[in-house]
Design a protein around this motif. Structure first.
Motif, PDB file in Angstrom:
ATOM      1  N   MET A 111       3.091 -19.921  -6.121  1.00 20.76           N
ATOM      2  CA  MET A 111       4.312 -19.604  -6.844  1.00 20.76           C
ATOM      3  C   MET A 111       5.183 -18.647  -6.021  1.00 20.76           C
ATOM      4  O   MET A 111       6.397 -18.829  -5.942  1.00 20.76           O
ATOM      5  CB  MET A 111       3.980 -18.954  -8.197  1.00 20.76           C
ATOM      6  CG  MET A 111       5.206 -18.728  -9.056  1.00 20.76           C
ATOM      7  SD  MET A 111       4.866 -17.882 -10.611  1.00 20.76           S
ATOM      8  CE  MET A 111       3.584 -18.869 -11.314  1.00 20.76           C
ATOM      9  N   GLN A 112       4.579 -17.645  -5.400  1.00 25.08           N
ATOM     10  CA  GLN A 112       5.335 -16.708  -4.562  1.00 25.08           C
ATOM     11  C   GLN A 112       5.976 -17.423  -3.379  1.00 25.08           C
ATOM     12  O   GLN A 112       7.114 -17.145  -3.013  1.00 25.08           O
ATOM     13  CB  GLN A 112       4.422 -15.589  -4.056  1.00 25.08           C
ATOM     14  CG  GLN A 112       3.977 -14.627  -5.120  1.00 25.08           C
ATOM     15  CD  GLN A 112       5.156 -13.885  -5.733  1.00 25.08           C
ATOM     16  OE1 GLN A 112       6.112 -13.549  -5.041  1.00 25.08           O
ATOM     17  NE2 GLN A 112       5.076 -13.651  -7.018  1.00 25.08           N
ATOM     18  N   LEU A 165     -10.392 -17.615  -7.769  1.00 27.04           N
ATOM     19  CA  LEU A 165      -9.769 -18.148  -6.562  1.00 27.04           C
ATOM     20  C   LEU A 165      -8.640 -19.122  -6.888  1.00 27.04           C
ATOM     21  O   LEU A 165      -7.594 -19.118  -6.221  1.00 27.04           O
ATOM     22  CB  LEU A 165     -10.817 -18.820  -5.680  1.00 27.04           C
ATOM     23  CG  LEU A 165     -11.843 -17.876  -5.048  1.00 27.04           C
ATOM     24  CD1 LEU A 165     -12.937 -18.672  -4.364  1.00 27.04           C
ATOM     25  CD2 LEU A 165     -11.178 -16.917  -4.081  1.00 27.04           C
ATOM     26  N   LYS A 166      -8.835 -19.939  -7.907  1.00 27.26           N
ATOM     27  CA  LYS A 166      -7.768 -20.859  -8.322  1.00 27.26           C
ATOM     28  C   LYS A 166      -6.542 -20.096  -8.788  1.00 27.26           C
ATOM     29  O   LYS A 166      -5.406 -20.475  -8.481  1.00 27.26           O
ATOM     30  CB  LYS A 166      -8.258 -21.781  -9.442  1.00 27.26           C
ATOM     31  CG  LYS A 166      -9.148 -22.891  -8.964  1.00 27.26           C
ATOM     32  CD  LYS A 166      -9.559 -23.782 -10.133  1.00 27.26           C
ATOM     33  CE  LYS A 166     -10.412 -24.925  -9.684  1.00 27.26           C
ATOM     34  NZ  LYS A 166     -10.775 -25.814 -10.793  1.00 27.26           N
ATOM     35  N   GLN A 167      -6.757 -19.005  -9.525  1.00 31.83           N
ATOM     36  CA  GLN A 167      -5.635 -18.181  -9.991  1.00 31.83           C
ATOM     37  C   GLN A 167      -4.927 -17.523  -8.806  1.00 31.83           C
ATOM     38  O   GLN A 167      -3.702 -17.477  -8.764  1.00 31.83           O
ATOM     39  CB  GLN A 167      -6.125 -17.113 -10.973  1.00 31.83           C
ATOM     40  CG  GLN A 167      -5.001 -16.303 -11.575  1.00 31.83           C
ATOM     41  CD  GLN A 167      -4.046 -17.161 -12.383  1.00 31.83           C
ATOM     42  OE1 GLN A 167      -4.460 -17.928 -13.243  1.00 31.83           O
ATOM     43  NE2 GLN A 167      -2.771 -17.044 -12.104  1.00 31.83           N
ATOM     44  N   MET A 168      -5.688 -17.041  -7.843  1.00 31.33           N
ATOM     45  CA  MET A 168      -5.087 -16.445  -6.651  1.00 31.33           C
ATOM     46  C   MET A 168      -4.241 -17.476  -5.919  1.00 31.33           C
ATOM     47  O   MET A 168      -3.123 -17.177  -5.478  1.00 31.33           O
ATOM     48  CB  MET A 168      -6.171 -15.911  -5.705  1.00 31.33           C
ATOM     49  CG  MET A 168      -6.805 -14.627  -6.153  1.00 31.33           C
ATOM     50  SD  MET A 168      -8.177 -14.077  -5.078  1.00 31.33           S
ATOM     51  CE  MET A 168      -7.478 -14.183  -3.447  1.00 31.33           C
ATOM     52  N   TYR A 169      -4.751 -18.683  -5.774  1.00 29.48           N
ATOM     53  CA  TYR A 169      -4.005 -19.743  -5.100  1.00 29.48           C
ATOM     54  C   TYR A 169      -2.726 -20.079  -5.862  1.00 29.48           C
ATOM     55  O   TYR A 169      -1.661 -20.222  -5.256  1.00 29.48           O
ATOM     56  CB  TYR A 169      -4.866 -20.999  -4.946  1.00 29.48           C
ATOM     57  CG  TYR A 169      -4.081 -22.150  -4.362  1.00 29.48           C
ATOM     58  CD1 TYR A 169      -3.811 -22.195  -3.000  1.00 29.48           C
ATOM     59  CD2 TYR A 169      -3.581 -23.161  -5.170  1.00 29.48           C
ATOM     60  CE1 TYR A 169      -3.073 -23.222  -2.461  1.00 29.48           C
ATOM     61  CE2 TYR A 169      -2.832 -24.188  -4.643  1.00 29.48           C
ATOM     62  CZ  TYR A 169      -2.576 -24.218  -3.288  1.00 29.48           C
ATOM     63  OH  TYR A 169      -1.833 -25.240  -2.758  1.00 29.48           O
ATOM     64  N   ALA A 170      -2.818 -20.188  -7.173  1.00 25.90           N
ATOM     65  CA  ALA A 170      -1.638 -20.503  -7.985  1.00 25.90           C
ATOM     66  C   ALA A 170      -0.592 -19.413  -7.851  1.00 25.90           C
ATOM     67  O   ALA A 170       0.608 -19.701  -7.705  1.00 25.90           O
ATOM     68  CB  ALA A 170      -2.042 -20.691  -9.446  1.00 25.90           C
ATOM     69  N   ASP A 171      -1.011 -18.154  -7.870  1.00 21.94           N
ATOM     70  CA  ASP A 171      -0.077 -17.039  -7.711  1.00 21.94           C
ATOM     71  C   ASP A 171       0.595 -17.082  -6.340  1.00 21.94           C
ATOM     72  O   ASP A 171       1.805 -16.883  -6.222  1.00 21.94           O
ATOM     73  CB  ASP A 171      -0.797 -15.704  -7.895  1.00 21.94           C
ATOM     74  CG  ASP A 171      -1.271 -15.466  -9.314  1.00 21.94           C
ATOM     75  OD1 ASP A 171      -0.800 -16.175 -10.239  1.00 21.94           O
ATOM     76  OD2 ASP A 171      -2.128 -14.577  -9.509  1.00 21.94           O
ATOM     77  N   GLU A 172      -0.191 -17.332  -5.314  1.00 25.56           N
ATOM     78  CA  GLU A 172       0.346 -17.388  -3.951  1.00 25.56           C
ATOM     79  C   GLU A 172       1.304 -18.569  -3.789  1.00 25.56           C
ATOM     80  O   GLU A 172       2.362 -18.434  -3.167  1.00 25.56           O
ATOM     81  CB  GLU A 172      -0.810 -17.501  -2.953  1.00 25.56           C
ATOM     82  CG  GLU A 172      -0.446 -17.165  -1.542  1.00 25.56           C
ATOM     83  CD  GLU A 172       0.043 -15.740  -1.354  1.00 25.56           C
ATOM     84  OE1 GLU A 172       0.934 -15.547  -0.513  1.00 25.56           O
ATOM     85  OE2 GLU A 172      -0.451 -14.829  -2.039  1.00 25.56           O
TER      86      GLU A 172
END
Length: 58
Positions: free
Chosen positions: A53-54, A44-51
């Motif tokens: 950044m986008q 979930l942290k990785q998903m948040y970081a990716d989002e």
């Protein structure tokens, strides 16, 4: 004995005692559940970081 096991597995005795204090009283099923929660949290942290950044790029 603890020092020998730590040396064999390449960890420090401080790490062993830290893990022992954190996980020492847990059953195997409880430990498995904690590991699953930690993996989900990392995902979930990785998903948040990716989002995030986008969003910043756009």
């Amino acid at each position: 004995m603890v020092n020998e096991v730590c040396r064999k597995h390449g960890i420090s005795s401080a790490t062993y005692y830290k893990w022992k204090s954190r996980y020492g009283g847990l059953e195997a099923s409880e430990l498995k559940r904690i590991k699953e929660f930690e993996a989900e949290n990392a995902r979930l942290k990785q998903m948040y970081a990716d989002e995030a950044m986008q969003t910043e790029i756009a």
